[in-house]
Design an enzyme around this catalytic site. Structure first.
Site, short mmCIF file in Angstrom:
data_model
loop_
_atom_site.label_atom_id
_atom_site.label_comp_id
_atom_site.label_asym_id
_atom_site.label_seq_id
_atom_site.Cartn_x
_atom_site.Cartn_y
_atom_site.Cartn_z
CE LYS A 67 -87.10 -75.37 -33.19
NZ LYS A 67 -88.37 -75.00 -32.54
N GLY A 68 -86.36 -78.27 -39.29
CA GLY A 68 -87.06 -79.20 -40.18
C GLY A 68 -86.24 -80.36 -40.71
CD GLU B 247 -82.72 -76.18 -46.09
OE1 GLU B 247 -83.47 -76.83 -45.35
OE2 GLU B 247 -82.56 -74.95 -45.96
CG ASP B 248 -86.69 -79.28 -44.06
OD1 ASP B 248 -85.80 -78.45 -44.34
OD2 ASP B 248 -87.70 -78.97 -43.40
CG ASP C 279 -91.49 -72.75 -50.30
OD1 ASP C 279 -91.85 -72.33 -51.40
OD2 ASP C 279 -92.26 -72.87 -49.34
CE LYS D 294 -94.31 -76.14 -51.17
NZ LYS D 294 -95.05 -75.26 -50.25
CG PHE E 267 -98.32 -75.37 -45.94
CD1 PHE E 267 -98.00 -74.03 -45.98
CD2 PHE E 267 -97.84 -76.15 -44.88
CE1 PHE E 267 -97.20 -73.47 -44.99
CE2 PHE E 267 -97.05 -75.59 -43.90
CZ PHE E 267 -96.73 -74.25 -43.95
CB VAL E 268 -95.58 -80.77 -47.69
CG1 VAL E 268 -96.23 -81.17 -49.00
CG2 VAL E 268 -94.32 -79.95 -47.94
CG ASP F 128 -92.92 -76.16 -38.60
OD1 ASP F 128 -92.24 -76.04 -39.64
OD2 ASP F 128 -93.17 -75.21 -37.84
NE ARG G 3 -90.52 -78.47 -36.04
CZ ARG G 3 -90.11 -77.60 -36.95
NH1 ARG G 3 -89.76 -78.01 -38.14
NH2 ARG G 3 -90.08 -76.30 -36.67
C1 PRP Z 1 -87.87 -74.59 -43.97
C2 PRP Z 1 -86.75 -75.46 -44.49
C3 PRP Z 1 -85.84 -74.53 -45.21
C4 PRP Z 1 -86.73 -73.36 -45.56
C5 PRP Z 1 -86.93 -73.33 -47.04
O1 PRP Z 1 -87.50 -74.07 -42.75
O2 PRP Z 1 -86.10 -76.16 -43.47
O3 PRP Z 1 -84.75 -74.10 -44.42
O4 PRP Z 1 -87.99 -73.56 -44.93
O5 PRP Z 1 -87.77 -72.28 -47.40
P1 PRP Z 1 -87.35 -71.16 -48.44
O6 PRP Z 1 -86.78 -71.89 -49.61
O7 PRP Z 1 -88.66 -70.50 -48.79
O8 PRP Z 1 -86.39 -70.24 -47.81
P2 PRP Z 1 -88.50 -73.24 -41.82
O9 PRP Z 1 -88.26 -71.79 -42.02
O10 PRP Z 1 -89.91 -73.74 -42.02
O11 PRP Z 1 -88.01 -73.57 -40.36
P3 PRP Z 1 -87.89 -75.02 -39.63
O12 PRP Z 1 -86.84 -75.78 -40.38
O13 PRP Z 1 -87.47 -74.71 -38.24
O14 PRP Z 1 -89.23 -75.69 -39.70
#
Ligand code: PRP
Length: 478
Positions: free
Chosen positions: A344-345, A398-399, A402, A430, A451-452, A458, A464
């Site tokens: 969703k992010g 992507e948002d 990480d 990140k 942690f942002v 979220d 969000r």
């Molecule tokens: C976030 C973001 C990426 C993922 C990146 O999604 O949207 O898809 O984390 O993290 P990584 O590089 O460690 O794999 P999240 O899993 O928080 O779900 P969301 O988008 O529903 O908030």
């Protein structure tokens, strides 16, 4: 001749006794390896299991072999002794020369010549291998093969029995925590054998996370010599995990700070001596933050729930997106572009990015499963792109990137559709927390290891809706 027959019958009896004795599972297996080694007067034996994705063999227990030989590195099951994967006995006459031998130098150092492998099976599948090593070139007689097959069958049965008992144990445990609301039993862990070796619970949790992202891992598979005295190895370093697909070692450290200093020294040495080795260190803080992302960090609800400070305000975000969008528009020109975002992010960023692009674009969204408490669960696409993207230009949006594990999985999936091009645009990078090095073509901001939340991102579903990107109060995930 007469004497050998007696020896073998003693070995059969001893193996059967051990299998039925009330001794810990791994100790019993080791004892069988010892009996086989002694009765046949060979260099040693190893009992190996196939890794989670069945591509590699890991040593469960061994007898007669040095630590350095046991932990010489990853053993690709398909390359090593492919016959095993077909359920057949495999034989190597000279491990220092045979093409199938993956570590001829180490075999030479250990003074190993011949190797015979026997498949271990469970429920009709190959689950591992029983391997026997000799110092002299050796041809195994039928009688010797018979005793080894017998030992392999007993080991297979013991593994199955062990798995079953762990399963029943788990059922007993879960039945006591059944709640009225849900009468369903919680699913049990798939195989407990790989996990039983972990020296710390955090390692097991990390392994489950890798399992979820379908990343094959091997535990403590290689010991690197890092100190010598007169040519003799006096110090070694064994990283916790090896990810063969990425050729990456990972060392988790949840120890006291004083021990971390020593560990850092060892890792420095390793990097100096083996510059080609790719290793990452995750300390307790990194690890906690990683789990916090999935809502698993110890959350202290009594402490302030909120944002510590703003990292990027609304206008900074908009300005940066305008710049990135301009770059994308210029580079794609009149090519038809498909933006794909994983929910969703990404929804805030996607909405703003597309409005700043001045080229023809269409938008697609995907959904992927979330890392949960079910250890059986693996990442999967819950909502796929609903059009054919073969031959199309794709920009994955992507948002945040990480660890890179999500993106790695999604890119592999999209590549299977044969797009004309596949690039990545992320608002936040990140980089400092990266485990998998994925290529990012367009980046909004590189951010520190904080942690942002906000602007779509979220923490446990909240925050969000914030119009800015802020750093979560660290006391929440401490
Ligand atoms: C976030 C973001 C990426 C993922 C990146 O999604 O949207 O898809 O984390 O993290 P990584 O590089 O460690 O794999 P999240 O899993 O928080 O779900 P969301 O988008 O529903 O908030």
């Amino acid at each position: 001749m007469e004497k050998k027959v007696v020896d073998y019958s003693q070995a059969f009896t001893q193996i059967a006794k051990t299998a039925n004795a009330n001794i810990p599972f791994k100790k019993a297996l080791n004892s069988i390896a010892k009996t086989a080694t002694k009765s046949m007067d060979v260099a040693g034996c190893a009992i190996m299991l196939l890794s989670s994705e069945k591509g590699y063999l890991t040593v469960l227990t061994a007898y007669g072999l040095s630590d350095m030989f046991i932990r010489k590195g990853a053993l690709n099951a398909h390359k090593s002794l492919p016959e095993i994967m077909k359920g057949k006995i495999a034989y190597i006459a000279d491990a220092t020369r045979d093409k199938r031998a993956q570590y001829p130098r180490e075999a030479e150092m250990e003074n190993i010549r011949s190797v015979i492998g026997l498949p271990l099976t469970g429920k009709g599948e190959i689950v591992g291998e029983f391997r026997v090593y000799t110092h002299e070139p050796k041809i195994f007689s039928n009688k010797e093969k018979q005793i080894l097959l017998y030992a392999a069958n007993i080991i297979s049965m013991m593994i199955e029995k062990y798995e079953l008992s762990r399963l029943l144990e788990g059922e007993k445990r879960t039945s006591t925590v059944r709640t009225r609301r849900s009468d369903k039993l919680t699913k049990l862990p798939p195989s407990t054998l790989h996990t039983s070796n972990f020296s710390h619970p955090s390692e097991e949790k990390f392994a489950r996370l890798l399992d979820f992202y379908r990343l094959e891992w091997l535990y403590e598979t290689r010991s690197f010599p890092i100190g010598w005295d007169n040519g003799k190895v006096i110090e070694m370093f064994t990283p916790d995990f090896y990810l063969p697909e990425l050729d990456l070692y990972i060392e988790l450290t949840t120890l006291k700070q004083s021990l971390i200093t020593e560990k850092n020294r060892k890792i420095r040495m390793l990097k100096e001596i083996y510059p080609e080795v790719n290793i990452k260190l995750l300390n307790k803080g990194d690890y906690q933050k990683m789990l916090a992302k999935y809502g698993y960090a110890p959350v202290n609800l009594n402490k302030v729930r909120g944002v510590d400070h703003v990292l990027f305000n609304h206008s900074q975000i908009q300005e940066r997106i305008r710049t990135v969008a301009k770059q994308i528009s210029l580079e794609y020109g009149d090519k038809q572009l498909i933006l794909i975002g994983v929910l969703k992010g990404v929804f805030c960023f996607m909405a703003d990015l597309m409005r700043h692009l001045n080229i023809p674009v269409t938008v697609e969204f995907m959904g992927i499963s979330y890392y949960g408490k079910d250890p059986d669960q693996k990442v999967k696409i819950t909502m796929d792109v609903d059009r054919n993207i073969a031959g199309c230009h794709i920009l994955m949006v992507e948002d945040i990137v990480d660890t890179g594990m999500t993106l790695n999985y999604v890119l592999k999936h999209l590549m299977s559709y044969n797009p004309a091009s596949l690039k990545v645009c992320t608002l936040l990078d990140k980089r400092v927390r990266r485990i998998i090095d994925v290529t990012l073509d367009y980046t909004g901001f590189e951010i520190p290891d904080e942690f942002v939340v906000g602007y779509g991102l979220d923490y446990c579903g909240e925050y969000r809706n914030l119009p800015f990107i802020g750093v979560l109060d660290p006391r929440i995930i401490e």
